[in-house]
Design a protein around this motif. Structure first.
Motif, PDB file in Angstrom:
ATOM      1  N   SER A 139       0.816  -1.209   0.000  1.00 32.15           N
ATOM      2  CA  SER A 139       0.000   0.000   0.000  1.00 32.15           C
ATOM      3  C   SER A 139       0.851   1.261   0.000  1.00 32.15           C
ATOM      4  N   LEU A 141       0.303  -2.378  10.898  1.00 28.74           N
ATOM      5  CA  LEU A 141      -0.454  -1.174  11.236  1.00 28.74           C
ATOM      6  C   LEU A 141       0.363   0.021  10.794  1.00 28.74           C
ATOM      7  N   LEU A 142      -0.106   0.688   9.750  1.00 27.94           N
ATOM      8  CA  LEU A 142       0.655   1.782   9.151  1.00 27.94           C
ATOM      9  C   LEU A 142       0.097   3.113   9.607  1.00 27.94           C
ATOM     10  N   CYS A 143       0.922   3.879  10.284  1.00 26.72           N
ATOM     11  CA  CYS A 143       0.494   5.187  10.759  1.00 26.72           C
ATOM     12  C   CYS A 143       0.646   6.206   9.638  1.00 26.72           C
ATOM     13  N   ASP A 144      -0.475   6.820   9.270  1.00 28.14           N
ATOM     14  CA  ASP A 144      -0.441   7.804   8.186  1.00 28.14           C
ATOM     15  C   ASP A 144       0.110   9.145   8.665  1.00 28.14           C
ATOM     16  N   LEU A 152      -1.642  -8.422   5.964  1.00 27.97           N
ATOM     17  CA  LEU A 152      -2.732  -7.444   5.941  1.00 27.97           C
ATOM     18  C   LEU A 152      -2.217  -6.078   6.362  1.00 27.97           C
ATOM     19  N   GLU A 153      -2.576  -5.063   5.599  1.00 31.93           N
ATOM     20  CA  GLU A 153      -2.124  -3.705   5.890  1.00 31.93           C
ATOM     21  C   GLU A 153      -3.318  -2.835   6.249  1.00 31.93           C
ATOM     22  N   ILE A 154      -3.250  -2.262   7.425  1.00 28.27           N
ATOM     23  CA  ILE A 154      -4.323  -1.377   7.879  1.00 28.27           C
ATOM     24  C   ILE A 154      -3.740   0.000   8.179  1.00 28.27           C
ATOM     25  N   HIS A 155      -4.369   1.023   7.620  1.00 29.62           N
ATOM     26  CA  HIS A 155      -3.897   2.393   7.823  1.00 29.62           C
ATOM     27  C   HIS A 155      -4.665   3.067   8.945  1.00 29.62           C
ATOM     28  N   GLY A 156      -3.997   3.981   9.621  1.00 23.42           N
ATOM     29  CA  GLY A 156      -4.655   4.716  10.681  1.00 23.42           C
ATOM     30  C   GLY A 156      -3.666   5.588  11.410  1.00 23.42           C
ATOM     31  N   ARG A 157      -3.826   5.663  12.731  1.00 22.43           N
ATOM     32  CA  ARG A 157      -2.968   6.522  13.532  1.00 22.43           C
ATOM     33  C   ARG A 157      -2.455   5.722  14.725  1.00 22.43           C
ATOM     34  N   CYS A 158      -1.146   5.738  14.891  1.00 21.19           N
ATOM     35  CA  CYS A 158      -0.541   4.925  15.945  1.00 21.19           C
ATOM     36  C   CYS A 158      -0.745   5.559  17.315  1.00 21.19           C
TER      37      CYS A 158
END
Ligand SMILES: [Zn+2]
Ligand SMILES: [Zn+2]
Ligand SMILES: [Zn+2]
Ligand SMILES: [Zn+2]
Lengths: 152, 152
Positions: free
Chosen positions: B80, B102-105, B140-146
């Motif tokens: 992603s 978990l990818l922090c945008d 699995l890649e999920i975007h959001g805020r850490c």
DNA sequence: TTTGAAATGTTATAACATAACAATTTCATG
DNA sequence: CATGAAATTGTTATGTTATAACATTTCAAA
């Protein structure tokens, strides 16, 4: 299974509700997405768009339309393959909490299904454990072999 | 938290077990991945590689090394974001059935965690329902805020 | 009818990735 | 050790995906 024009009408309604403007060009790109069985790359769409609608179209035309359609929830981007497809749930309620894409590496097809509640809550547990906050519905892509291809 | 050289040694062992050849070049690229906090693009890695190891290196050098490291399970590709990172579990058992990123945008950081059993079995239920067969561990890649960024 | 925001047109370029073939290294076998 | 097949690396070129930047047009509201 609604027809193409019904789906386009429904898409237009969704845009109005969400404050988006469904222009001719955007509708044309959505129609291209809907007219294909599988997902397509932006440049494949551009080629078709040039052939069917506007011979001198350039990449930004397609990318802008796709960005809009994705924003409105009418199309999805598959990041693992750099492809785009029409949302499979334009004519239904589509109020799920995440989407699972099953990508067949054999035939290139994609099955889009809402993430089941159980899966969602399990994932949420994991996110909570890490203190991670999700902003948008997660789009999960899993690669493998679809049922049709498994038979052959 | 093992040191860099310990991790590299462990990586070499893993390669031998799996029939892979851990060359100097590949080890250098893995060292670059390990020396950075977050995920990096192939071209960022290339720039560092040129600076630290080989001034005239070309893209295929990096992409080949990355392909190898990913194959061996020592690195992961984030589709992603078109980025790469060292596997966070080189020095542990790593016998999980899937990985959640978990990818922090906000900060660009990534948290890698094994998919918990519950989540795996829920996903398997959904796959079974569609007759879909998975070949490799799902990533699995999920975007959001850490968590750190959520505080600020 | 003004007018400003949104959309589109257009040119150029950035960013990501691989094809193809040559040269070198590795390593098992004779 | 010799040596040849297989793997790795070097090198050049190109393919593929995506966006920056700015000009122009469209469109709806004031
Ligand atoms: Zn959808
Ligand atoms: Zn298939
Ligand atoms: Zn890992
Ligand atoms: Zn963060």
């Amino acid at each position: 299974m609604s027809g193409l024009s019904q789906t386009l009408t429904r898409a237009e309604q969704r845009c109005q509700q969400q404050g988006g403007r469904m222009t001719t060009q955007r509708k044309q790109v959505l129609a291209l997405l809907l007219s294909q069985a599988g997902p397509q790359s932006a440049y494949q769409l551009l080629a078709q768009f040039k052939h069917q609608y506007q011979a001198n179209a350039q990449p930004p035309t397609i990318y802008r339309a796709l960005d809009f359609l994705v924003q409105q929830g009418l199309a999805h981007r598959l990041s693992s393959t750099n492809q785009y497809l029409a949302c499979g749930h334009i004519t239904c309620q589509h109020d799920h909490q995440g989407t699972l894409f099953l990508l067949c590496d054999t035939c290139g097809g994609v099955q889009e299904t809402p993430l089941l509640k159980g899966a969602v809550s399990q994932l949420q547990q994991q996110l909570g454990r890490e203190g991670f906050q999700v902003q948008h519905e997660p789009l999960l892509e899993i690669h493998g072999r679809c049922a049709s291809c498994a038979v052959a």
